[in-house]
Design a protein around this motif. Structure first.
Motif, PDB file in Angstrom:
ATOM      1  N   ALA A   1       0.827  -1.205   0.000  1.00  0.00           N
ATOM      2  CA  ALA A   1       0.000   0.000   0.000  1.00  0.00           C
ATOM      3  C   ALA A   1       0.862   1.255   0.000  1.00  0.00           C
ATOM      4  CB  ALA A   1      -0.923  -0.010   1.222  1.00  0.00           C
ATOM      5  N   ASP A   2       1.944   1.248   0.765  1.00  0.00           N
ATOM      6  CA  ASP A   2       2.833   2.411   0.807  1.00  0.00           C
ATOM      7  C   ASP A   2       3.478   2.651  -0.552  1.00  0.00           C
ATOM      8  OD1 ASP A   2       2.240   2.770   3.474  1.00  0.00           O
ATOM      9  OD2 ASP A   2       4.069   1.794   4.212  1.00  0.00           O
ATOM     10  N   MET A   3       3.848   1.583  -1.239  1.00  0.00           N
ATOM     11  CA  MET A   3       4.449   1.720  -2.563  1.00  0.00           C
ATOM     12  C   MET A   3       3.449   2.335  -3.538  1.00  0.00           C
ATOM     13  SD  MET A   3       5.607  -1.191  -5.243  1.00  0.00           S
ATOM     14  CE  MET A   3       3.868  -1.402  -5.607  1.00  0.00           C
ATOM     15  N   LEU A   4       2.206   1.871  -3.501  1.00  0.00           N
ATOM     16  CA  LEU A   4       1.187   2.411  -4.403  1.00  0.00           C
ATOM     17  C   LEU A   4       0.950   3.899  -4.126  1.00  0.00           C
ATOM     18  CD1 LEU A   4      -1.399  -0.528  -4.395  1.00  0.00           C
ATOM     19  CD2 LEU A   4       0.149   0.116  -6.250  1.00  0.00           C
TER      20      LEU A   4
ATOM     21  N   GLN B   1      -8.100   8.334  -1.752  1.00  0.00           N
ATOM     22  CA  GLN B   1      -8.674   7.799  -0.520  1.00  0.00           C
ATOM     23  C   GLN B   1      -7.764   6.729   0.071  1.00  0.00           C
ATOM     24  OE1 GLN B   1     -12.534   6.334  -1.626  1.00  0.00           O
ATOM     25  NE2 GLN B   1     -13.461   8.368  -1.693  1.00  0.00           N
ATOM     26  N   GLY B   2      -8.034   6.407   1.308  1.00  0.00           N
ATOM     27  CA  GLY B   2      -7.300   5.351   1.967  1.00  0.00           C
ATOM     28  C   GLY B   2      -7.822   3.972   1.584  1.00  0.00           C
ATOM     29  N   LEU B   3      -7.173   2.955   2.107  1.00  0.00           N
ATOM     30  CA  LEU B   3      -7.562   1.579   1.812  1.00  0.00           C
ATOM     31  C   LEU B   3      -8.756   1.167   2.662  1.00  0.00           C
ATOM     32  CD1 LEU B   3      -4.736   1.725   0.541  1.00  0.00           C
ATOM     33  CD2 LEU B   3      -4.366  -0.615   1.307  1.00  0.00           C
ATOM     34  N   VAL B   4      -9.613   0.366   2.060  1.00  0.00           N
ATOM     35  CA  VAL B   4     -10.740  -0.225   2.775  1.00  0.00           C
ATOM     36  C   VAL B   4     -10.428  -1.703   3.007  1.00  0.00           C
ATOM     37  CG1 VAL B   4     -13.201  -0.768   2.709  1.00  0.00           C
ATOM     38  CG2 VAL B   4     -12.356   1.374   1.703  1.00  0.00           C
ATOM     39  N   PRO B   5     -10.334  -2.156   4.254  1.00  0.00           N
ATOM     40  CA  PRO B   5     -10.048  -3.573   4.496  1.00  0.00           C
ATOM     41  C   PRO B   5     -11.141  -4.463   3.923  1.00  0.00           C
ATOM     42  CG  PRO B   5      -9.795  -2.274   6.504  1.00  0.00           C
ATOM     43  CD  PRO B   5     -10.463  -1.385   5.504  1.00  0.00           C
TER      44      PRO B   5
ATOM     45  N   ALA C   1      -8.557  -2.631  -5.687  1.00  0.00           N
ATOM     46  CA  ALA C   1      -9.316  -1.604  -4.972  1.00  0.00           C
ATOM     47  C   ALA C   1      -8.394  -0.507  -4.444  1.00  0.00           C
ATOM     48  CB  ALA C   1     -10.104  -2.239  -3.832  1.00  0.00           C
ATOM     49  N   ALA C   2      -7.224  -0.890  -3.961  1.00  0.00           N
ATOM     50  CA  ALA C   2      -6.260   0.101  -3.476  1.00  0.00           C
ATOM     51  C   ALA C   2      -5.833   1.033  -4.609  1.00  0.00           C
ATOM     52  CB  ALA C   2      -5.044  -0.599  -2.875  1.00  0.00           C
ATOM     53  N   ILE C   3      -5.564   0.464  -5.772  1.00  0.00           N
ATOM     54  CA  ILE C   3      -5.190   1.284  -6.935  1.00  0.00           C
ATOM     55  C   ILE C   3      -6.311   2.244  -7.281  1.00  0.00           C
ATOM     56  CG2 ILE C   3      -4.681   1.194  -9.414  1.00  0.00           C
ATOM     57  CD1 ILE C   3      -3.308  -1.545  -8.837  1.00  0.00           C
TER      58      ILE C   3
END
Length: 434
Positions: free
Chosen positions: A122-125, A194-198, A184-186
């Protein structure tokens, strides 16, 4: 540049030479294949064996002998849905057996407990430039998971060849489980900041993608995801992305290396990106006419497109010679849910008009629609207007089939792929000696 000047003359000379070889020797054999196969992308040459599927020119892709329609009917369905669980599809592709609902749900549970996306991915994206193509992000995210490869860890510790398939299966389960979360993260990072949704711990794998892009309220889109991912999951190992994965993995590069490379192939306009091209062409028609045109106006538009040397995006296929059953499956879904949408109505009208025009045009071997002729329009209808993202969704589904093939490749000891190559000089010498 001086190199351009030197090469320009040589390029023209070699192109002429190549055309002459193809003209004179097309049906001559070199080794086990004909000269035309050397220069047509090996179309029509049976060179690969998949345990799982094949593409019939008349009936489309078959999975262990089952057609697309049969698979959609026989697989266990998601809760309160008429569409299948992707876990059932994976069970079928891995085992060849039609799963029970319990078996499909067991696969879904395996994915659920492996689905969290590591922080470093996630940090890389987030660190990538906002104008990075989503397929670049997808490929890089898959590659970033390679540090957790079970195959590589066991291989350096003396893994026996007979057991290669077991950590390959572990890596495959882990990657497939995380694919919707990566996508979804992308989507959330690139388009909406936006942030990530678990992932949800109650939804099935396909519906979870909809949940993670904040469409948990949209049952229609969840069902479209269930259909989309299954029909895009597998189509033999001769297509670019699957063959790329097969080739890379034949060197014992693990699932992450292989699937990252596969996504780079899928990104091409002649492969997965075709769904974007098809949608852009359809939207161009709506923009020109203000709405879905009449049949006569559309026919004139298609002729104009062809006469300008352009193709009709989404029409034609390197193997199929009938309408792609994956197109028909999505068409049926659209008729149930999108019949009043002018974009979907245009898809239907093009399907009515384009094959007739292409047959009259006479320069195409397959005038029928493939899966790309409709898949982008379906996503657009459901609110995903960022159409450069559609190939990522194609990739999420296709990783199901790629990884199942890689498990069987290691189980059956597929050797490193290393065909011999010839120079034009050697080829000419061999042909003249015949």
């Amino acid at each position: 540049m001086w190199l351009h000047e030197i090469l320009s003359e040589k390029v023209e000379k070699e192109r002429t030479r190549l055309q002459q070889i193809k003209k004179e020797y097309s049906d001559k054999s070199v080794g086990e294949i004909k000269v035309r196969h050397l220069f047509n992308g090996l179309r029509g040459a049976d060179l690969l064996v998949s345990q799982i599927s094949y593409v019939d020119p008349q009936d489309g892709v078959h999975f262990y002998g089952h057609s697309v329609e049969e698979v959609l009917n026989m697989l266990p369905k998601a809760e309160k849905s008429e569409l299948p669980l992707a876990g059932g599809m994976y069970y079928l592709l891995l085992t060849g057996d039609n799963p029970t609902r319990e078996q499909a749900l067991m696969v879904e549970e395996e994915w659920r407990r492996r689905s969290d996306l590591p922080y470093h991915v996630a940090d890389m994206l987030r660190a990538m430039p906002r104008d990075t193509h989503p397929m670049t992000m997808f490929s890089q995210a898959i590659l970033a998971l390679q540090s957790r490869s079970e195959f590589t860890r066991h291989y350096v510790n003396g893994l026996q060849k007979t057991d290669y398939w077991q950590p390959t299966l572990e890596d495959s389960l882990n990657l497939v489980a995380k694919a919707p979360a990566i996508a979804a993260a992308i989507y959330n990072i690139k388009y909406h900041n936006q942030g990530l949704v678990p992932p949800s711990q109650s939804l099935d794998w396909s519906a979870n993608f909809a949940y993670m892009i904040n469409k948990e309220w949209d049952n229609e889109y969840m069902d479209l995801c269930r259909l989309f991912f299954v029909v895009h999951s597998e189509q033999g190992i001769g297509n670019v992305c699957e063959h790329t994965a097969w080739l890379v993995n034949s060197a014992l590069s693990d699932v992450y290396f292989a699937c990252s490379a596969a996504m780079n192939g899928l990104a091409g306009p002649l492969h997965g990106r075709a769904n974007q091209d098809s949608l852009e062409w359809l939207l161009g028609i709506l923009h020109k006419f203000g709405d879905c045109p009449t049949e006569q106006l559309l026919e004139e538009y298609i002729w104009d497109t062809l006469n300008r040397g352009k193709v009709i995006p989404g029409y034609g296929h390197s193997v199929l010679r009938q309408t792609d059953p994956r197109f028909l499956a999505q068409l049926e879904f659209g008729r149930k849910h999108m019949g009043d949408d002018s974009l979907f109505q245009l898809v239907e009208l093009v399907y009515k008009v384009a094959p007739r025009v292409l047959q009259e045009y006479g320069k195409v071997s397959d005038p029928w629609p493939n899966v790309d002729a409709i898949s982008g329009a379906m996503q657009y209808h459901c609110g995903l207007h960022e159409y450069d993202f559609y190939t990522v969704l194609f990739g999420v589904g296709r990783i199901i089939g790629i990884t199942a093939n890689l498990v069987w490749s290691r189980a059956l000891f597929t050797p490193i792929e290393r065909p011999q190559s010839l120079t034009l000089d050697v080829l000419e010498q061999q042909l003249k000696a015949i």
